[in-house]
Design a protein around this motif. Structure first.
Motif, PDB file in Angstrom:
ATOM      1  N   UNK A  40       0.850  -1.140  -0.052  1.00 32.84           N
ATOM      2  CA  UNK A  40      -0.136  -0.011   0.026  1.00 32.84           C
ATOM      3  C   UNK A  40       1.055   1.264   0.019  1.00 32.84           C
ATOM      4  N   UNK A  41       1.837   1.271   0.824  1.00 35.00           N
ATOM      5  CA  UNK A  41       2.828   2.498   0.949  1.00 35.00           C
ATOM      6  C   UNK A  41       3.574   2.558  -0.319  1.00 35.00           C
ATOM      7  N   UNK A  42       4.228   1.392  -1.044  1.00 38.50           N
ATOM      8  CA  UNK A  42       4.610   1.781  -2.328  1.00 38.50           C
ATOM      9  C   UNK A  42       3.922   2.350  -3.177  1.00 38.50           C
ATOM     10  N   UNK A  43       2.582   1.947  -3.366  1.00 37.11           N
ATOM     11  CA  UNK A  43       1.620   2.622  -4.327  1.00 37.11           C
ATOM     12  C   UNK A  43       1.465   4.035  -3.887  1.00 37.11           C
ATOM     13  N   UNK A  44       1.589   4.329  -2.670  1.00 36.72           N
ATOM     14  CA  UNK A  44       1.449   5.763  -2.226  1.00 36.72           C
ATOM     15  C   UNK A  44       2.653   6.776  -2.643  1.00 36.72           C
ATOM     16  N   UNK A  45       3.781   6.225  -2.283  1.00 31.80           N
ATOM     17  CA  UNK A  45       4.951   6.776  -2.663  1.00 31.80           C
ATOM     18  C   UNK A  45       5.047   6.953  -4.339  1.00 31.80           C
ATOM     19  N   UNK A  46       4.928   5.772  -5.097  1.00 30.35           N
ATOM     20  CA  UNK A  46       5.108   5.882  -6.559  1.00 30.35           C
ATOM     21  C   UNK A  46       3.923   6.739  -7.232  1.00 30.35           C
TER      22      UNK A  46
END
Ligand code: AVI
Length: 323
Positions: A179-185
């Motif tokens: 989830x966080x990787x999706x937010x960061x990218x």
């Protein structure tokens, strides 16, 4: 046990990283069952032992993933838009990304790793070999939110997370990471991720119980590290390495087992061990493609394509952020 990190750090003159290590070690060894976080395997000695593990005949993941990346680099490169910024989460040795770099026309490569010094060395080596590539390292903990460099703001973003490191996260941590990787990218993000697959239990067992004993040394090194960095007095020779496959939880578990009753002193605190008592040091979850797909879907990623070796030992997946 309530561990007051600032007081501990002050009393023992520890820097920030060492005091976080001290706080986690004291907290985790005060639990029952005792445990230690696998992130503490990777000091200089542990990272060197891990490099040796990747070359062991029994440890199939690294060479299998490399073969998939080598054999499928055209298809994987086709998934990475021209001019994209490739953001590698937890960039270790650059062997894997190099296979993609020769096939892709990237706008930038952004390796992200907690070890700033190591990252700088890797970035310099890449710049020397790919002089036209913009290399923008970010020193950050990949399990927490971090900022991407401003220079890649307008570029399409593709995450790269090889090595099945996701398997060392507990299921709720894997969920939070994706989830966080999706937010960061950000919007329109893509991701290439390596995942180790469930397989014959004997193959799994042997991969974590190698005949040369390198995995045992890797596991035991965390006790040496506690002795070195926290002034601990662990009798390391009194512990043995144990790795088992937990079928119900789809994971290899690594433990350090005390051979006898003993006490270890760390920063003025005593930790007692019974004969046969375990410190649980690592889980390495193995996924089926279906279970990984469901996890990715639940965190806002759609699986576009999966590549495996012919024996279906390891898998590499292309994910696109769902809108
Ligand atoms: C880094 N990680 C994916 C390795 C694994 O297989 O879970 C760490 C490791 N532990 C023992 N051998 C290798």
């Amino acid at each position: 046990m309530n561990v007051h990190a600032p007081a501990l750090a002050e009393a023992h003159h520890l820097d920030d990283q060492t005091s976080a290590f001290a706080r986690d070690v004291i907290g985790d060894l005060s639990q029952y069952p005792k445990r230690l976080s696998p992130k503490y395997f990777y000091d200089a000695a542990g990272s060197e032992l891990f490099e040796q593990i990747t070359l062991l005949p029994e440890y199939y993941p690294t060479r299998t993933e490399l073969a998939i990346l080598r054999d499928r680099c055209r298809a994987i490169a086709a998934f990475i838009p021209t001019g994209a910024a490739l953001v590698e989460f937890g960039a270790g040795a650059t062997t894997k990304v190099r296979l993609l770099l020769s096939e892709c026309s990237l706008g930038a490569y952004v390796p992200v790793d907690i070890s700033g010094d190591f990252l700088k060395l890797q970035a310099d080596a890449l710049r020397a070999d790919f002089p036209r590539l913009q290399v923008l390292p970010v020193a950050a903990d990949i399990t927490a939110p971090f900022e991407l460099p401003e220079a890649i703001g307008a570029m399409p973003k593709v995450g790269f997370f090889p090595g099945s490191t996701l398997g060392n996260f507990e299921p709720h941590e894997a969920y939070a990471f994706l989830q966080s990787a999706r937010d960061i990218l950000g919007k329109g993000a893509r991701m290439v991720i390596g995942i180790d697959l469930e397989k014959d239990e004997r193959v799994l067992y042997d991969a974590y119980n190698d005949a040369a004993g390198v995995t045992a040394r890797f596991n035991l090194n965390v006790l040496h590290r506690i002795n070195r960095e926290l002034g601990g007095d662990f009798d390391v020779g009194a512990f043995i390495h144990r790795a088992i496959y937990n079928r119900d939880r789809h994971r290899i578990e690594m433990h350090l087992i005390s051979k006898k009753a003993l006490t270890a002193k760390i920063l003025g605190r005593n930790f007692s061990f019974r004969p046969g008592e375990s410190i649980h040091t690592e889980n390495s979850y193995k996924y089926s493609i279906e279970r990984f797909t469901a996890l990715a879907r639940g965190t806002g990623w759609t699986l576009l394509e999966s590549w495996t070796d012919s024996a279906r030992m390891f898998s590499v997946h292309a994910l696109v952020a769902s809108d």
